[in-house]
Design an enzyme around this catalytic site. Structure first.
Site, PDB file in Angstrom:
ATOM      1  N   SER A  89      -6.212  -7.017  -4.236  1.00 15.70           N
ATOM      2  CA  SER A  89      -6.079  -6.060  -3.138  1.00 15.70           C
ATOM      3  C   SER A  89      -7.194  -6.193  -2.102  1.00 15.70           C
ATOM      4  O   SER A  89      -6.960  -5.985  -0.906  1.00 15.70           O
ATOM      5  CB  SER A  89      -6.040  -4.630  -3.687  1.00 15.70           C
ATOM      6  OG  SER A  89      -7.248  -4.306  -4.350  1.00 15.70           O
ATOM      7  N   ASP A 100     -11.237  -1.679  -6.944  1.00 11.86           N
ATOM      8  CA  ASP A 100     -12.239  -2.624  -7.405  1.00 11.86           C
ATOM      9  C   ASP A 100     -12.176  -3.885  -6.533  1.00 11.86           C
ATOM     10  O   ASP A 100     -11.315  -4.017  -5.660  1.00 11.86           O
ATOM     11  CB  ASP A 100     -12.037  -2.968  -8.885  1.00 11.86           C
ATOM     12  CG  ASP A 100     -10.668  -3.567  -9.158  1.00 11.86           C
ATOM     13  OD1 ASP A 100      -9.923  -3.846  -8.208  1.00 11.86           O
ATOM     14  OD2 ASP A 100     -10.335  -3.751 -10.346  1.00 11.86           O
ATOM     15  N   ASP A 102     -11.852  -7.848  -6.995  1.00  9.63           N
ATOM     16  CA  ASP A 102     -11.584  -8.996  -7.865  1.00  9.63           C
ATOM     17  C   ASP A 102     -12.310 -10.199  -7.283  1.00  9.63           C
ATOM     18  O   ASP A 102     -12.044 -10.610  -6.143  1.00  9.63           O
ATOM     19  CB  ASP A 102     -10.084  -9.271  -7.942  1.00  9.63           C
ATOM     20  CG  ASP A 102      -9.313  -8.116  -8.567  1.00  9.63           C
ATOM     21  OD1 ASP A 102      -9.778  -7.610  -9.608  1.00  9.63           O
ATOM     22  OD2 ASP A 102      -8.278  -7.719  -8.014  1.00  9.63           O
ATOM     23  N   ASP A 157     -14.649  -6.989 -10.914  1.00  7.11           N
ATOM     24  CA  ASP A 157     -14.090  -7.858 -11.954  1.00  7.11           C
ATOM     25  C   ASP A 157     -14.490  -9.282 -11.605  1.00  7.11           C
ATOM     26  O   ASP A 157     -14.009  -9.845 -10.613  1.00  7.11           O
ATOM     27  CB  ASP A 157     -12.562  -7.738 -12.006  1.00  7.11           C
ATOM     28  CG  ASP A 157     -12.099  -6.433 -12.628  1.00  7.11           C
ATOM     29  OD1 ASP A 157     -12.968  -5.674 -13.091  1.00  7.11           O
ATOM     30  OD2 ASP A 157     -10.888  -6.175 -12.633  1.00  7.11           O
ATOM     31  N   LYS A 218       2.883  -0.006  -2.071  1.00  5.10           N
ATOM     32  CA  LYS A 218       2.037   0.170  -3.254  1.00  5.10           C
ATOM     33  C   LYS A 218       1.803   1.651  -3.548  1.00  5.10           C
ATOM     34  O   LYS A 218       1.873   2.081  -4.699  1.00  5.10           O
ATOM     35  CB  LYS A 218       0.693  -0.545  -3.066  1.00  5.10           C
ATOM     36  CG  LYS A 218       0.765  -2.055  -3.174  1.00  5.10           C
ATOM     37  CD  LYS A 218      -0.620  -2.682  -3.120  1.00  5.10           C
ATOM     38  CE  LYS A 218      -1.478  -2.267  -4.293  1.00  5.10           C
ATOM     39  NZ  LYS A 218      -2.772  -2.974  -4.338  1.00  5.10           N
ATOM     40  N   TYR A 227       4.581   1.103 -11.298  1.00  6.84           N
ATOM     41  CA  TYR A 227       3.587   0.096 -10.889  1.00  6.84           C
ATOM     42  C   TYR A 227       2.784  -0.313 -12.120  1.00  6.84           C
ATOM     43  O   TYR A 227       2.174   0.516 -12.769  1.00  6.84           O
ATOM     44  CB  TYR A 227       2.666   0.693  -9.822  1.00  6.84           C
ATOM     45  CG  TYR A 227       1.683  -0.275  -9.203  1.00  6.84           C
ATOM     46  CD1 TYR A 227       1.977  -0.894  -7.996  1.00  6.84           C
ATOM     47  CD2 TYR A 227       0.454  -0.544  -9.801  1.00  6.84           C
ATOM     48  CE1 TYR A 227       1.083  -1.767  -7.397  1.00  6.84           C
ATOM     49  CE2 TYR A 227      -0.439  -1.414  -9.221  1.00  6.84           C
ATOM     50  CZ  TYR A 227      -0.135  -2.024  -8.021  1.00  6.84           C
ATOM     51  OH  TYR A 227      -1.029  -2.897  -7.433  1.00  6.84           O
TER      52      TYR A 227
END
Length: 599
Positions: A89, A100, A102, A157, A218, A227
């Site tokens: 995202s 978060d 990634d 992450d 989303k 989802y």
């Protein structure tokens, strides 16, 4: 006059520019997304960018440390480099305040994954001011090894890949398929997150419009509880590919029209015909890709949504017959709402109304209660069980339980902490009672890192022989007050009209046996209880303020049919394979999934 570019594998359905009405609805949609707190403020973006810059510095420090340890010449170390990329995202530009980041670290070939997990955690800790980094958890032994941490309140992450290159001083083009050469499956998987995300952005006509439409889709999917691929629904990448395909078909449209066409097209798509953004690319790498002609498992996929980078894979392989049915129902509802938004000026907020999963959608639920005495042990155990729930559903769908029309798993588990004193309190808690929940703690509905928790637990056990279990899967009682961590997953049961019997004992028992066959399972540490519950017996903490909890219907006068009483018809729901919430205490001495009433 030059011909307009074709986006995707077919010509556009329409290349008309937006109307005045579309532009007005676009402004209203932006306003609603802002009201829903869907955009991160500029200060959050700056903080995330500063964190990424810091991570890049730490990566290059690690590359130098390992190179010196390996005895590499200084001239090689001077150009060794190391790069940090993002995906998901954040890279797509659809992140919110709580999202978060990634992050992928890419190093030259002299740095291994073991080096990353040996050195990077300490580098992160040493570089941070007191309290700046929290929840730093390295998880090396899973299919996508990861370091999970929080820096300055931002969840990160962090994954790693070592490329077969001596130098990464310049930004490496990850789109080049040749970078995959010589990589093992784990490294390819790590690199492909960024490759797929970047390629999606390259394949849409208008990036800004794509992002706004994707934000809306989303948010809608999350609000409607459809989802998350771990329970059988599309995840973020799958929804991004679907929205991107609609953008290709309407290259000049603004977000409201794209959202409208999304629901119209995806609902009517000729599934299992795959959705893809580009023609299949020829590659000399001979990597396994999604191919229903070559692989029986791929041929069984119900909603193939394919990644636009080699190797092309199905991002929605977990979709089941039931979850697909639920999605089609939600697509139809959304299409009708969008029509009203266009025709009557209904506000966008109606599209994003919260789901009715607990309030009125179902009368019956399967509750899967997991428990453990240790928080870390329970995280892994609950993740393992959640990752298997779609198998429980598939078992029921493929069984003789023809009274079941569909099964809908709720996308989040309910995390609770209890303090039990004595065997009776422990038994009640394992059965799902909230009587001994720690008052200072709140129930948390969470899907945080569910996929990672599942990977931690799994290893994978697909090849493990599942043995029959005898007796209950239960926690061993210890002396004194005992803290117990539980997670409850709910599955809504849609019964066929006129259904009078429900027997799902075999798939329920198989599911329990599969879970307890996990190599990390410890009967003294872990528990799993599977129960039936009626809507009016749902606990209060699954509802949010403003929602009305279902109430127990008033009993109707007993009627007889061919000499059989209504009670007799009700009893035909016996032998469902589930404990009933109201009578489970009477059956605790039996197996964990004893016969009970489900009607």
């Amino acid at each position: 006059m030059a011909a307009e570019r074709q986006w995707g594998v077919t010509p556009a359905f329409s290349s008309d520019p937006p109307s005045a009405g579309d532009l007005k609805l676009n402004d209203l949609l932006v306003g609603e997304l802002k009201a829903q707190n869907n955009f991160a403020p500029a200060s959050d973006t700056e903080k995330r960018e500063a964190i990424i810059t810091k991570l890049k510095g730490l990566l290059r420090q690690m590359v130098q440390t390992v190179g010196k340890k390996r005895g590499l010449p200084q001239d090689i170390l001077d150009v060794a480099g190391g790069e940090v990329y993002t995906y998901g995202s954040y890279r797509l530009g659809v992140y919110g305040p709580a999202s978060d980041v990634d992050t992928l670290m890419v190093a030259p070939k002299h740095v291994s994954r073991d080096d990353f997990f040996d050195l990077m955690p300490d580098l992160l800790r040493q570089s941070a001011a007191p309290g700046e980094i929290t929840n730093l958890v390295p998880v090396p032994g899973i299919s996508t090894p990861i370091i999970k941490l929080t820096i300055r309140g931002v969840d990160i992450d962090l994954i790693f890949s070592s490329l077969q290159l001596s130098s990464l001083s310049d930004k490496v083009d990850l789109a080049d398929d040749s970078i995959l050469r010589g990589l093992d499956e784990v490294d390819r998987r790590c690199v492909n997150g960024t490759r797929v995300t970047n390629r999606i952005l390259q394949l849409v006509p208008q990036t800004k419009t794509f992002r706004l439409a994707l934000r809306a889709i989303k948010l809608w999917a999350q609000k409607r509880a459809i989802y998350g691929n771990i329970v059988g629904f599309p995840g973020g990448v799958a929804y991004a590919i679907l929205v991107a395909r609609v953008c290709q078909l309407y290259p000049k449209a603004v977000a409201p029209l794209l959202v409208q066409r999304f629901f119209f097209i995806i609902q009517r798509w000729n599934w299992p015909k795959p959705v893809f953004l580009q023609h299949k690319e020829e590659s000399s790498l001979q990597l396994r890709e999604w191919d229903p002609n070559a692989y029986r498992g791929d041929a069984a996929h119900l909603m193939p949504i394919l990644t636009p980078a080699v190797p092309s894979m199905n991002t929605a392989h977990t979709v089941t017959r039931s979850t697909k049915t639920v999605m089609m129902r939600e697509f139809k509802r959304a299409e009708e709402i969008i029509k009203d938004i266009y025709d009557t000026g209904k506000p966008w907020s109606t599209l994003f109304e919260r789901h009715d999963f607990f309030t009125r959608r179902y009368k019956h639920y399967i509750c899967v209660n997991t428990a453990a005495k240790d928080q870390n042990a329970h995280d892994a155990w609950a993740g393992l069980v959640q990752s298997r729930i779609k198998r429980l559903m598939a078992g029921i769908e493929g069984s003789d339980a023809n009274s079941v029309e569909l099964l809908q798993p709720f996308t989040k588990g309910f995390d609770r902490v209890h303090l039990c004193n004595g065997e009776q309190q422990l038994e009640k808690t394992l059965d799902g009672s909230l009587e001994f929940q720690v008052k200072a703690t709140e129930t948390v509905a969470t899907d945080d890192h569910a996929d990672v928790k599942a990977q931690i637990a799994q290893s994978d056990i697909d090849g493990v022989e599942v043995l029959a279990t005898n007796g209950e899967a239960k926690i061993k009682k210890e002396e004194g007050p005992q803290r117990v961590y539980t997670m409850t997953y709910y599955i809504g049961i849609g019964l066929r009209e006129g259904a009078t019997a429900l027997d799902i004992s075999t798939p329920v028992q198989n599911f329990q046996g599969e879970c307890t066959a996990w190599p990390g399972y410890d009967a003294d540490m872990h528990s799993i209880r599977i129960k039936h519950i009626r809507s009016y017996d749902l606990p209060a903490d699954v509802f949010v303020p403003g929602e009305t909890k279902p109430v127990r219907p008033k009993k109707k006068p007993k009627a007889t049919t061919n000499g059989a009483s209504a009670a007799d018809n009700k009893r035909s729901f016996s032998n469902s394979g589930l404990d009933d919430a109201t009578t489970s205490a009477k059956r605790r001495q039996s197996a964990n999934t004893t016969n009970g009433t489900a009607g």
